[in-house]
Design an enzyme around this catalytic site. Sequence first.
Site, mmCIF file in Angstrom:
data_model
loop_
_atom_site.group_PDB
_atom_site.id
_atom_site.type_symbol
_atom_site.label_atom_id
_atom_site.label_comp_id
_atom_site.label_asym_id
_atom_site.label_seq_id
_atom_site.Cartn_x
_atom_site.Cartn_y
_atom_site.Cartn_z
ATOM 1 N N GLU A 1 -23.010 7.715 -15.544
ATOM 2 C CA GLU A 1 -22.160 8.383 -14.568
ATOM 3 C C GLU A 1 -22.516 9.858 -14.656
ATOM 4 O O GLU A 1 -22.290 10.487 -15.690
ATOM 5 C CB GLU A 1 -20.687 8.234 -14.901
ATOM 6 C CG GLU A 1 -19.856 8.838 -13.788
ATOM 7 C CD GLU A 1 -18.514 9.402 -14.232
ATOM 8 O OE1 GLU A 1 -17.633 9.469 -13.377
ATOM 9 O OE2 GLU A 1 -18.357 9.792 -15.382
ATOM 10 N N ASP B 1 -20.032 7.139 -19.622
ATOM 11 C CA ASP B 1 -19.081 7.962 -18.900
ATOM 12 C C ASP B 1 -19.429 9.452 -19.027
ATOM 13 O O ASP B 1 -19.806 9.912 -20.107
ATOM 14 C CB ASP B 1 -17.696 7.699 -19.523
ATOM 15 C CG ASP B 1 -16.576 8.382 -18.796
ATOM 16 O OD1 ASP B 1 -16.344 8.036 -17.632
ATOM 17 O OD2 ASP B 1 -15.927 9.261 -19.392
HETATM 18 C C1 GLC Z 1 -15.153 9.515 -15.772
HETATM 19 C C2 GLC Z 1 -14.360 8.271 -15.441
HETATM 20 C C3 GLC Z 1 -12.980 8.687 -15.035
HETATM 21 C C4 GLC Z 1 -12.337 9.389 -16.204
HETATM 22 C C5 GLC Z 1 -13.193 10.556 -16.670
HETATM 23 C C6 GLC Z 1 -12.757 11.049 -18.001
HETATM 24 O O1 GLC Z 1 -15.332 10.339 -14.699
HETATM 25 O O2 GLC Z 1 -15.021 7.547 -14.447
HETATM 26 O O3 GLC Z 1 -12.204 7.615 -14.617
HETATM 27 O O4 GLC Z 1 -11.074 9.852 -15.843
HETATM 28 O O5 GLC Z 1 -14.546 10.174 -16.843
HETATM 29 O O6 GLC Z 1 -13.078 10.108 -18.985
#
Ligand code: GLC
Length: 585
Positions: free
Chosen positions: A303, A241
């Site tokens: 991500e 993440d």
């Molecule tokens: C990422 C996740 C999202 C979350 C954020 C903070 O972007 O995909 O859902 O709110 O991180 O952890």
Amino acid sequence: MSNRVKCIFLLITIGLCLAAGSGRTQQVPPKSPKAEHAAEKALDPWWKHAVIYEIYPRSFQDSNGDGVGDINGITSRLDYLRDLGIDAIWISPMYPSPLVDFGYDVSDYTALDPLYGTLADFDRLVSEAKKRNIRVIMDFVPNHTSDQHPWFAESRSSRTNPKRDWYIWRDGKGPDQPPNNWQSWFGHSAWKFDPITNQYYYHHFYTEQPDLNWRNPQVRNAMYDAMRFWLSRGVAGFRIDAVSRLFEDPNLHDDPLLPGKNAYGDPNIAHKYTDNLPEVHQVLREMRSVVNEFPGNPVLISEADEPNIAELTKMYGSKNDEIQLPMDFQIADVNKLSAPDFRRLLDEIDKNPAGGQPHYFFSNHDQPRQWDRYGDGVHNDQIAKLMAALLLTTRATPLMYYGEEIGMRTTDPVRKEDVQDPIGKLGWPQEKGRDGERTPMQWDTTKDAGFSTAESPWLPVAPSSAEYNVKVESQDPNSILSFYKRLLALRRSEPALRDGKYLPLDRGNADVFSFLRKAPGNGDSILVVLNMSAEPRTVSLALDTHGVKESSARPLISAPKITRESAVLAHFTVPAFGVFVGSVH
Ligand code: GLC
């Protein structure tokens, strides 16, 4: 070196000594077929050919009637995923959490929230999935913990606590003034004053999500041990993440201001000093070596909404020693049916200098669903098939989001008081939050669409479930679901779709995106023609330069359905938003 690696090293050394001692030095013994197989696997790992499916666990299947999806619910739907043609599932966080950010605020990295089930349930999920050749990928949230994590409780307790430096603490600029102008991704200042020690802590996301200090080696080790915990339980890797946000400028420079205001009413800024700092790459290399300690080629997915291909390419690592599958947000976010844009972006990532495997997706738990985002309001079902074909016929490893295969649509809350996602509460009505793309999976036409037996599930089931659900669509050969199934089956059975090169065709065409997946060896190649316009379009494709001798293609999958035996490549009309996938030799 881990004990396992040490042990393998020792065995190899003993083996080499025995071989040398036996006097058979004149010839190198031929490699055993097993050894060759292992080497081959390393070059051609499973994740290059897998179709990955994201499950938002709160919304997939509730097995105990509490209105929230759970692990046993996922296990009960594994047959569906196998029949669909899925190779791996990535499950959004299920760790213990106060659920401010619905699990992305973790209060223990080596346990599961009882809301979702027990470790025994999880082990059963992994083993049942394995029986169906489905791998399980965990979500890993390294940038921040919950403010309820015991580490943070210790850290905030005093300025001299041994865990003080596990988070980012700074003095304010003056009374009631945060250390600088950095903003949270979720609105307002990224600094929160903590009266216990009269300092501010930094949070890139919600105030309840304090950022960890990745410059502290103890933090790194604790997080790597958490990864090992799950790898030992048989997970096939992690989706990491918010990875580009791990480091912030230690000198606290203000971020540059941009014109205008955002949905929260704050001035726009460029997150120059809190995003994509070069130190991220050292951490990624370390994470990669952690997963490399384990057998089975575990995968790292990142991500990271990188601004361009050059930045995305860095995620693979200069020696391909970082992330195997960086999610390509540029392709996800084209947000219009534009043949030139897709052609340009696919080209760029296909030729990335790292030679890394592209990784495409169009929907996830943070973005409005593709059915509406790419739909024109009139032909959305047809466009859903077009997007499916685009996702599932290129060379990239595709990533699907639960429900896209049945054409689930974004169903935002209508009233502010119904909003669950805090972003929606903060930004209402301009920003309605992410509830709309997280509504329960639509399985059938019973109450709550077969998701739950609860009086009211945590988010209401979308009204579209009456028509768009697994049961109804399974019986309709023209449904979006049937179309996905056919494409997924073809991706498995056709070597050209599995291993073929990606060759863009008809490059100047403004409306129709065509490409060839050139078969390895002498097999059939696959031609893909996607009409991204609302009018029928005639294309003329010359494939002889790509070694294709035939002048027509045999339809394999098309929508709307083509009943002809063959399509003449020199003059070939594709209906509005039409999809043609055919084989050529
Ligand atoms: C990422 C996740 C999202 C979350 C954020 C903070 O972007 O995909 O859902 O709110 O991180 O952890």
